[in-house]
Design an enzyme around this catalytic site. Sequence first.
Site, PDB file in Angstrom:
ATOM      1  N   GLU A  38       0.568  -1.438   0.143  1.00 28.27           N
ATOM      2  CA  GLU A  38       0.365   0.367  -0.059  1.00 28.27           C
ATOM      3  C   GLU A  38       1.201   1.486  -0.040  1.00 28.27           C
ATOM      4  OE1 GLU A  38      -2.812   0.255   2.947  1.00 28.27           O
ATOM      5  OE2 GLU A  38      -3.518   2.188   2.501  1.00 28.27           O
ATOM      6  N   ARG A 265       5.274 -12.825   9.523  1.00 28.65           N
ATOM      7  CA  ARG A 265       5.546 -11.452   8.828  1.00 28.65           C
ATOM      8  C   ARG A 265       7.019 -11.627  10.165  1.00 28.65           C
ATOM      9  NH1 ARG A 265       3.741  -5.799   9.600  1.00 28.65           N
ATOM     10  NH2 ARG A 265       2.054  -7.495   8.718  1.00 28.65           N
ATOM     11  N   LYS A 275       4.030   0.611   9.206  1.00 30.21           N
ATOM     12  CA  LYS A 275       4.061   1.447   8.317  1.00 30.21           C
ATOM     13  C   LYS A 275       3.930   2.880   9.123  1.00 30.21           C
ATOM     14  CE  LYS A 275       3.282   0.040   4.643  1.00 30.21           C
ATOM     15  NZ  LYS A 275       2.176   0.025   3.606  1.00 30.21           N
TER      16      LYS A 275
HETATM   17  P1  ATP Z   1       2.285  -2.060   7.738  1.00 34.62           P
HETATM   18  O1  ATP Z   1       1.938  -2.176   8.757  1.00 34.62           O
HETATM   19  O2  ATP Z   1       4.083  -1.915   8.152  1.00 34.62           O
HETATM   20  O3  ATP Z   1       2.319  -0.987   6.749  1.00 34.62           O
HETATM   21  P2  ATP Z   1       1.028  -3.964   5.786  1.00 34.62           P
HETATM   22  O4  ATP Z   1       1.381  -5.177   5.996  1.00 34.62           O
HETATM   23  O5  ATP Z   1       0.244  -2.944   6.118  1.00 34.62           O
HETATM   24  O6  ATP Z   1       2.586  -3.108   6.776  1.00 34.62           O
HETATM   25  P3  ATP Z   1       1.828  -3.438   3.162  1.00 34.62           P
HETATM   26  O7  ATP Z   1       1.905  -2.784   2.376  1.00 34.62           O
HETATM   27  O8  ATP Z   1       0.017  -3.613   2.993  1.00 34.62           O
HETATM   28  O9  ATP Z   1       2.354  -2.955   4.713  1.00 34.62           O
HETATM   29  O10 ATP Z   1       2.733  -4.782   2.529  1.00 34.62           O
HETATM   30  C1  ATP Z   1       3.073  -4.924   1.738  1.00 34.62           C
HETATM   31  C2  ATP Z   1       3.128  -6.493   1.579  1.00 34.62           C
HETATM   32  O11 ATP Z   1       4.578  -6.590   2.440  1.00 34.62           O
HETATM   33  C3  ATP Z   1       1.692  -7.492   2.403  1.00 34.62           C
HETATM   34  O12 ATP Z   1       2.514  -8.099   2.069  1.00 34.62           O
HETATM   35  C4  ATP Z   1       2.123  -7.551   3.574  1.00 34.62           C
HETATM   36  O13 ATP Z   1       1.638  -8.937   3.907  1.00 34.62           O
HETATM   37  C5  ATP Z   1       3.591  -7.867   4.000  1.00 34.62           C
HETATM   38  N1  ATP Z   1       4.497  -7.152   5.139  1.00 34.62           N
HETATM   39  C6  ATP Z   1       4.526  -5.881   5.266  1.00 34.62           C
HETATM   40  N2  ATP Z   1       5.355  -6.061   6.578  1.00 34.62           N
HETATM   41  C7  ATP Z   1       6.332  -7.280   6.723  1.00 34.62           C
HETATM   42  C8  ATP Z   1       6.518  -7.892   7.752  1.00 34.62           C
HETATM   43  N3  ATP Z   1       7.118  -7.824   8.617  1.00 34.62           N
HETATM   44  N4  ATP Z   1       7.097  -9.048   7.358  1.00 34.62           N
HETATM   45  C9  ATP Z   1       6.893  -9.436   6.078  1.00 34.62           C
HETATM   46  N5  ATP Z   1       6.065  -8.878   4.758  1.00 34.62           N
HETATM   47  C10 ATP Z   1       5.675  -7.873   5.618  1.00 34.62           C
HETATM   48 MG    MG Z   2      -1.753  -1.978   4.886  1.00 35.93          MG
END
Ligand code: ATP
Ligand code: MG
Length: 558
Positions: A38, A265, A275
Amino acid sequence: MSRSDSPISNENFLEQIINEDLSNGFDKNKLRFRFPPEPNGYLHIGHAKSICLNFGFGKTFSSPVNLRFDDTNPEKENITFINSIKEDIKWLGFTWDSECYASDYFDKLFDWAIHLIKNNNAYVDSQDQETISEQRGIPTSPGVLSPYRERSVEENLDLFNKMKEGGFLPGECVLRAKINMSSPNMHMRDPVLYRIINHDHHRTKDKWKIYPTYDWAHGQSDYIENISHSLCTLEFLVHRELYDWLIAHIPKEKEILPKQREFARLNLSYTIMSKRKLADIVKLGVVSGWDDPRMPTISGLRRRGVPPGAILNFCDKVGVAKRENIIDYALLDFCTREVLNKISHRVMVVLDPVELEIINYPENKSETLTAENNQEDESYGSRKLSFSKNLYIERDDFKEEANRKYFRLTLDKEVRLKNGYIIKGEKVEIDKEGNIKKIFCTYDPKSKSGSGSPESLRKVKGTIHWVDKNNYENISVNIYDKLFLSETPGENDDGDITTQINNESIKTFDGACAEISLRDATFDKYYQFQRKGYFKLDSKSSKIIFNRTVTLRDNIKY
Ligand code: ATP
Ligand code: MG
């Protein structure tokens, strides 16, 4: 590509799933993966794991990998984030097949929502979000049906179109899937598919007043893009039933349906992998920006001097797990050192200088010494060091009195000046405040490093670094410590990370003295300041500022 070249080298359970699918007849040419960030912030090291996993499968199976921006929250997303994400993925060394945006599918998603309504699988709920949440109840007992659940198809179509045209205010109504308000899976209790958001979108501008939720956009985007395996983090396991339900209820245009599978994760000690929380500390000014060298973002790590290869090795070592755990930050440091040891240019920099005079070295003489740039790799060549009677050494490399275990300079004992001569401490000059102002020593003229003389081969216990007082470059050096005090910031004090901040996470040395070769330091090079650690020229400053990436060994703290 052989397995050993793949960023995720040991076969993990996800790879086993894919291999099983292939042995059950799934066409290898139909494999396709995606990385779906995102664009609401910069990528962090947790994302790197997902990138390595998806693009790693792309390499292992020679399959395309899409970069898909999951851009369904216009209030939080922007083009700066999009550009930074693209830059980071490229820097890690990966190439995507197609650059896709969930927003490109907004029309299609809208049509499919109409299809759901027509099939009595979705309805407009005119209650507020709070009421809807309350009615969902708890998993062990059925929820309460919305009084709007049995609206007619015509009324729903009418209201949904009105939502689209901007006929309602945000929060006045939502579109919900009509699934099962008694399901033990709370995500199946009539989840919201569309909400009204009065905000321009960075791509679709003011075209839309309603935006799809994650659940509605994600699986359908996978379906549209022919993603075969949609890999996401474990928190989405409970969404899988909904993911499959939604795909089963849109018009069936294809034989192959995407498969969502989940992995743990990455959590790293002393950092946060969210984020939203990282955005908070940027906004609060705790750090200078998303790419502050203390941030666990890819751009922060890059600016700090962590090479991409170290991140790839780290992700490989961490592997892919089914259960959440916390990885020790020391593992990332280890991977960083391993790569930097091979590729960094060795130089000498004195961070906290004190003057050293060689009593028996001729006045007005200066000479040029030669030093290898990288003893691990001859191809890095050598450089010249100027040497004279007056030098700078590190203040804490000298003690007037020391015990036998002290291998640095002290009175009456010998040490070697790195790449230079053996010296012996003779006396010190103390200033009015009682601090050491100047150290005097003698040198053995026959002991020059590399000269081959018997004296040059003489072993002394310690070696210290130095720079020529008559020929050096003044630089600034940032030494970093952990940004958070707690091993698991965010888990204490009700998740308030501001109470966990280490106020001493940066120490700047403005009066550091560097050998003159650093006048020509470049952004693409990695440096080892001998005995002090690995350093990178700061990419944001016009002055010569170096950031310490990592110490040389685990136990050294400046
Ligand atoms: P955040 O909470 O940091 O915003 P998110 O999962 O909402 O993380 P996204 O931009 O939606 O962030 O994530 C993009 C991809 O990266 C998704 O497939 C998510 O599952 C993966 N991802 C995010 N954080 C991690 C992590 N700590 N370890 C492994 N994969 C991750
Ligand atoms: Mg997200």
